[in-house]
Scaffold this active site. Structure first.
Site, PDB file in Angstrom:
ATOM      1  N   LYS A  22       0.846  -1.200   0.000  1.00 12.92           N
ATOM      2  CA  LYS A  22       0.000   0.000   0.000  1.00 12.92           C
ATOM      3  C   LYS A  22       0.882   1.251   0.000  1.00 12.92           C
ATOM      4  CE  LYS A  22      -1.803   1.558   4.037  1.00 12.92           C
ATOM      5  NZ  LYS A  22      -1.498   2.985   4.298  1.00 12.92           N
ATOM      6  N   ASN A  23       1.916   1.255   0.857  1.00 13.56           N
ATOM      7  CA  ASN A  23       2.693   2.481   1.034  1.00 13.56           C
ATOM      8  C   ASN A  23       3.731   2.698  -0.063  1.00 13.56           C
ATOM      9  OD1 ASN A  23       1.094   2.898   3.218  1.00 13.56           O
ATOM     10  ND2 ASN A  23       2.634   2.362   4.751  1.00 13.56           N
ATOM     11  N   CYS A 116      -5.760  12.185  11.769  1.00  7.91           N
ATOM     12  CA  CYS A 116      -6.244  10.816  11.549  1.00  7.91           C
ATOM     13  C   CYS A 116      -6.290  10.149  12.916  1.00  7.91           C
ATOM     14  CB  CYS A 116      -5.338  10.066  10.589  1.00  7.91           C
ATOM     15  SG  CYS A 116      -3.896   9.397  11.386  1.00  7.91           S
ATOM     16  N   ARG A 121      -1.502  14.910  12.268  1.00 12.07           N
ATOM     17  CA  ARG A 121      -0.564  14.504  11.193  1.00 12.07           C
ATOM     18  C   ARG A 121      -0.136  15.773  10.468  1.00 12.07           C
ATOM     19  NH1 ARG A 121      -1.512   9.060   9.976  1.00 12.07           N
ATOM     20  NH2 ARG A 121       0.177   9.089   8.494  1.00 12.07           N
ATOM     21  N   PRO A 122       0.780  16.557  11.078  1.00 12.44           N
ATOM     22  CA  PRO A 122       1.190  17.830  10.464  1.00 12.44           C
ATOM     23  C   PRO A 122       1.849  17.592   9.107  1.00 12.44           C
ATOM     24  CG  PRO A 122       2.675  17.219  12.235  1.00 12.44           C
ATOM     25  CD  PRO A 122       1.532  16.258  12.290  1.00 12.44           C
ATOM     26  N   ILE A 123       1.862  18.624   8.306  1.00  7.59           N
ATOM     27  CA  ILE A 123       2.557  18.521   7.007  1.00  7.59           C
ATOM     28  C   ILE A 123       3.552  19.664   6.856  1.00  7.59           C
ATOM     29  CG2 ILE A 123       0.679  17.282   5.838  1.00  7.59           C
ATOM     30  CD1 ILE A 123      -0.126  19.984   4.567  1.00  7.59           C
ATOM     31  N   ASP A 124       3.997  20.211   8.001  1.00  6.83           N
ATOM     32  CA  ASP A 124       4.935  21.357   7.954  1.00  6.83           C
ATOM     33  C   ASP A 124       6.211  21.006   7.200  1.00  6.83           C
ATOM     34  OD1 ASP A 124       5.146  19.582  10.206  1.00  6.83           O
ATOM     35  OD2 ASP A 124       6.720  20.859  11.000  1.00  6.83           O
ATOM     36  N   LEU A 125       6.715  19.785   7.358  1.00 11.57           N
ATOM     37  CA  LEU A 125       7.970  19.403   6.683  1.00 11.57           C
ATOM     38  C   LEU A 125       7.757  19.302   5.168  1.00 11.57           C
ATOM     39  CD1 LEU A 125       9.254  16.661   9.161  1.00 11.57           C
ATOM     40  CD2 LEU A 125       9.703  19.127   9.179  1.00 11.57           C
ATOM     41  N   ASP A 305       4.156   0.690  12.182  1.00 10.48           N
ATOM     42  CA  ASP A 305       2.961   0.004  11.674  1.00 10.48           C
ATOM     43  C   ASP A 305       2.865  -1.424  12.199  1.00 10.48           C
ATOM     44  OD1 ASP A 305       3.075   1.537   8.361  1.00 10.48           O
ATOM     45  OD2 ASP A 305       2.553   2.292  10.338  1.00 10.48           O
ATOM     46  N   ILE A 327       6.931   7.158  17.115  1.00 13.21           N
ATOM     47  CA  ILE A 327       6.576   7.841  15.867  1.00 13.21           C
ATOM     48  C   ILE A 327       5.260   8.603  15.969  1.00 13.21           C
ATOM     49  CG2 ILE A 327       6.148   7.540  13.385  1.00 13.21           C
ATOM     50  CD1 ILE A 327       9.025   6.854  14.133  1.00 13.21           C
ATOM     51  N   ARG A 397      -8.623  -0.872   4.361  1.00 19.21           N
ATOM     52  CA  ARG A 397      -7.787   0.200   3.794  1.00 19.21           C
ATOM     53  C   ARG A 397      -6.415  -0.342   3.393  1.00 19.21           C
ATOM     54  NH1 ARG A 397      -6.287   4.328   7.560  1.00 19.21           N
ATOM     55  NH2 ARG A 397      -4.945   4.807   5.799  1.00 19.21           N
TER      56      ARG A 397
HETATM   57  C1  EPZ Z   1       3.868   6.944   6.298  1.00 18.42           C
HETATM   58  O1  EPZ Z   1       3.040   7.935   6.858  1.00 18.42           O
HETATM   59  C2  EPZ Z   1       2.995   5.712   6.154  1.00 18.42           C
HETATM   60  N1  EPZ Z   1       1.874   6.013   5.241  1.00 18.42           N
HETATM   61  C3  EPZ Z   1       2.470   5.290   7.522  1.00 18.42           C
HETATM   62  O2  EPZ Z   1       1.726   4.088   7.334  1.00 18.42           O
HETATM   63  C4  EPZ Z   1       3.663   4.990   8.424  1.00 18.42           C
HETATM   64  O3  EPZ Z   1       3.187   4.661   9.717  1.00 18.42           O
HETATM   65  C5  EPZ Z   1       4.554   6.238   8.507  1.00 18.42           C
HETATM   66  O4  EPZ Z   1       4.967   6.627   7.171  1.00 18.42           O
HETATM   67  C6  EPZ Z   1       5.809   5.989   9.334  1.00 18.42           C
HETATM   68  O5  EPZ Z   1       6.524   4.934   8.776  1.00 18.42           O
HETATM   69  C7  EPZ Z   1       2.096   5.969   3.911  1.00 18.42           C
HETATM   70  O6  EPZ Z   1       3.199   5.747   3.448  1.00 18.42           O
HETATM   71  C8  EPZ Z   1       0.897   6.224   3.044  1.00 18.42           C
HETATM   72  P1  EPZ Z   1       5.741  10.348   8.495  1.00 18.42           P
HETATM   73  P2  EPZ Z   1       3.544   9.479   6.926  1.00 18.42           P
HETATM   74  O7  EPZ Z   1       5.607  11.610   7.726  1.00 18.42           O
HETATM   75  O8  EPZ Z   1       4.321   9.793   5.694  1.00 18.42           O
HETATM   76  C9  EPZ Z   1       5.691  13.641  11.903  1.00 18.42           C
HETATM   77  C10 EPZ Z   1      -0.059   2.628   7.665  1.00 18.42           C
HETATM   78  O9  EPZ Z   1      -0.504   2.074   8.684  1.00 18.42           O
HETATM   79  N2  EPZ Z   1       5.615  14.637  10.821  1.00 18.42           N
HETATM   80  O10 EPZ Z   1       6.977   9.528   8.347  1.00 18.42           O
HETATM   81  O11 EPZ Z   1       2.384  10.319   7.253  1.00 18.42           O
HETATM   82  C11 EPZ Z   1       4.388  12.852  12.036  1.00 18.42           C
HETATM   83  O12 EPZ Z   1       3.466  13.558  12.844  1.00 18.42           O
HETATM   84  C12 EPZ Z   1       0.336   4.088   7.693  1.00 18.42           C
HETATM   85  O13 EPZ Z   1       0.135   2.051   6.576  1.00 18.42           O
HETATM   86  C13 EPZ Z   1       5.719  15.983  11.138  1.00 18.42           C
HETATM   87  O14 EPZ Z   1       5.877  16.364  12.300  1.00 18.42           O
HETATM   88  O15 EPZ Z   1       4.516   9.391   8.177  1.00 18.42           O
HETATM   89  C14 EPZ Z   1       4.833  11.563  12.673  1.00 18.42           C
HETATM   90  O16 EPZ Z   1       4.921  11.759  14.072  1.00 18.42           O
HETATM   91  C15 EPZ Z   1       0.009   4.703   9.025  1.00 18.42           C
HETATM   92  N3  EPZ Z   1       5.622  16.892  10.136  1.00 18.42           N
HETATM   93  C16 EPZ Z   1       6.248  11.370  12.114  1.00 18.42           C
HETATM   94  O17 EPZ Z   1       6.653  12.630  11.563  1.00 18.42           O
HETATM   95  C17 EPZ Z   1       5.451  16.533   8.823  1.00 18.42           C
HETATM   96  O18 EPZ Z   1       5.387  17.406   7.934  1.00 18.42           O
HETATM   97  C18 EPZ Z   1       6.348  10.320  11.020  1.00 18.42           C
HETATM   98  O19 EPZ Z   1       5.450  10.689  10.028  1.00 18.42           O
HETATM   99  C19 EPZ Z   1       5.343  15.142   8.527  1.00 18.42           C
HETATM  100  C20 EPZ Z   1       5.432  14.217   9.535  1.00 18.42           C
END
Ligand code: EPZ
Length: 416
Positions: A22-23, A116, A121-125, A305, A327, A397
């Site tokens: 999926k990812n 979620c 789930r911030p997207i600042d980065l 996960d 995480i 999902r």
């Molecule tokens: C991906 O989510 C996966 N989803 C998640 O899988 C997985 O748990 C996660 O990576 C960690 O491995 C997909 O690939 C579609 P992150 P993502 O950005 O990209 C913080 C599943 O069950 N963060 O690596 O959203 C965030 O809050 C799903 O299949 C910021 O602070 O994960 C989190 O604490 C769930 N600012 C940490 O980083 C940002 O701009 C890791 O998030 C982005 C993230």
């Protein structure tokens, strides 16, 4: 949403092939629009999250057809550069389309993705990375407005090795003039699969799987064929289920190193694990012992996960298993539901202490999120009596046919 009816206590035996990841497929579907081209994706899993991505691609004007596990995407007819709320709300990780639409159109508008079940789930980065490449970004009335007259290659250092931010930065960098170097990049195998697809598209890049990824330029080709990697979290799910219930399972055509941390944790709990070049076999007598503490980390650390799944396998293990979830803020949502089955779990902030109990008893429970739902199914398989898992749409999902796979191993499981 459907309900799963599970009668536990049966040992599981058999061999399984595992669905596409999926990812990996989600970012690759977004990447398919960065140029006018035709993509054929093989081993594409049939998931509600994938359907959400297909709906977005069609909304943007792409032609998308599916025949079994083959999905064809023709992005030459793309006409739109915005994703409305009703499509964004289906799946928060659709934010990955931001970098892709910007690369294609230099302008993108997305409804702000919600949080979620796992917490904010911030997207600042993501936004910082796109700004560094030259994008102007504003937020107004719940939308993100993003435009860039020019995208210019630059140095991007991510504060956190965020998977999504790494992917968004890569996709926008494909259209940038000059070289982009992303440091502190996420190293997940799904990013390596994204790179493999992009190189076939004509992108000159390297470094995926390491902390430093370089994107140099892009000479688009018109037709790309790509086979999606195997889903390492589904592999981990099946291994945890058989470890908990007892039995033997062989996973075929898999990449053992992608889920090595999970296999190693199960070995430490008393399972026999045999890893070959493209298969993994697990044998368990169902009587496990608590292993070493499980600290979730970005890859190559223990995957967040898989934390709910290994927790399910540890519920009857002799001793106490310590989990530290580093995480996500809210990734113990399965705990109250597991307690309904008789589990002994104490949660203090990011730490969960699981003390093994001699027996679990079936009960009605509610799936709270994707991996939390799979955790309840895993626990139910090793419980005495019948468990009903409600709200199991969460499981759909990310799992193509988990019920059928477990049924083929001998589980007494029915989707109603
Ligand atoms: C991906 O989510 C996966 N989803 C998640 O899988 C997985 O748990 C996660 O990576 C960690 O491995 C997909 O690939 C579609 P992150 P993502 O950005 O990209 C913080 C599943 O069950 N963060 O690596 O959203 C965030 O809050 C799903 O299949 C910021 O602070 O994960 C989190 O604490 C769930 N600012 C940490 O980083 C940002 O701009 C890791 O998030 C982005 C993230």
């Amino acid at each position: 949403m459907s309900t799963w009816r599970i009668k536990g206590g049966r040992r599981l035996h058999g061999s399984l092939r595992i669905q596409g990841a999926k990812n990996a497929v989600l970012p690759i579907m977004a990447a398919s629009i960065i140029a006018e081209c035709e993509t054929e994706l093989l081993n594409c899993p049939n998931l509600s999250d994938v359907k959400a991505s297909v709906d977005i691609l069609r909304h943007l004007g792409c032609q998308v057809t599916r025949n079994g596990d083959v999905v064809n995407i023709d992005s030459r007819g793309m006409t739109r550069n915005y994703i409305p709320h009703e499509l964004m709300r289906e799946m928060r990780s659709s934010v990955i389309f931001l970098g892709a639409i910007l690369a294609r159109c230099r302008e993108a508008t997305l409804s702000l993705p919600g949080g979620c079940e796992l917490g904010p789930r911030p997207i600042d980065l993501h936004l910082d990375a796109l700004r560094k490449l030259g994008a102007e970004i504003s937020e107004r009335s719940g939308n993100i407005y993003c435009r860039a007259d020019r995208l210019v290659g630059t140095q991007i250092n991510l504060e956190l090795p965020s998977v999504g931010a790494t992917e968004n930065a890569i996709l926008a960098a494909c259209a940038a003039e000059g070289e982009t170097v992303i440091t502190n990049a996420a190293r997940e195998p799904e990013i390596v699969d994204l790179q493999s697809y992009l190189i076939k598209m004509g992108v000159d890049m390297e470094g995926a799987g390491t902390p430093t990824i370089t994107v140099r330029g892009f000479k688009p080709v018109e037709r790309i064929g790509h086979r999606i990697m195997t889903d390492r979290i589904v592999c981990a799910t099946i291994l945890c289920a058989v470890a908990a219930a007892g039995g033997k399972v062989e996973l075929l055509s898999v990449e053992p190193k992608d889920f090595e941390t999970v296999s190693s944790a199960l070995k430490g709990m008393g399972c026999q694990i045999d890893c070959r070049s493209n298969s993994v076999t697990l044998v368990s007598d169902g009587r496990l012992k608590a292993g070493r503490p499980i600290l979730t980390r970005p890859y190559p650390g223990f995957p967040t996960d898989a934390q709910p799944l290994l927790m399910a396998a540890s519920l009857k293990a002799e001793g106490t298993t310590v989990f530290v979830e580093n995480i996500f803020e809210n990734r113990y949502r399965q705990v109250p539901e597991l307690r309904r089955l008789g589990a002994d779990i104490r949660v203090e902030g990011r730490v969960a202490m699981v003390t093994g109990v001699p027996e679990l008893h079936g009960a009605p429970v509610n799936a709270t999120d994707l991996r939390g739902g799979a955790s309840l199914v895993t626990a139910a398989l090793s419980a005495t009596g019948e468990t009903l898992v409600f709200d199991s749409g969460h499981i759909d999902r990310g799992y193509e046919d988990l019920d059928k796979q477990l049924l083929s191993l001998g589980a007494d499981i029915k989707k109603e």
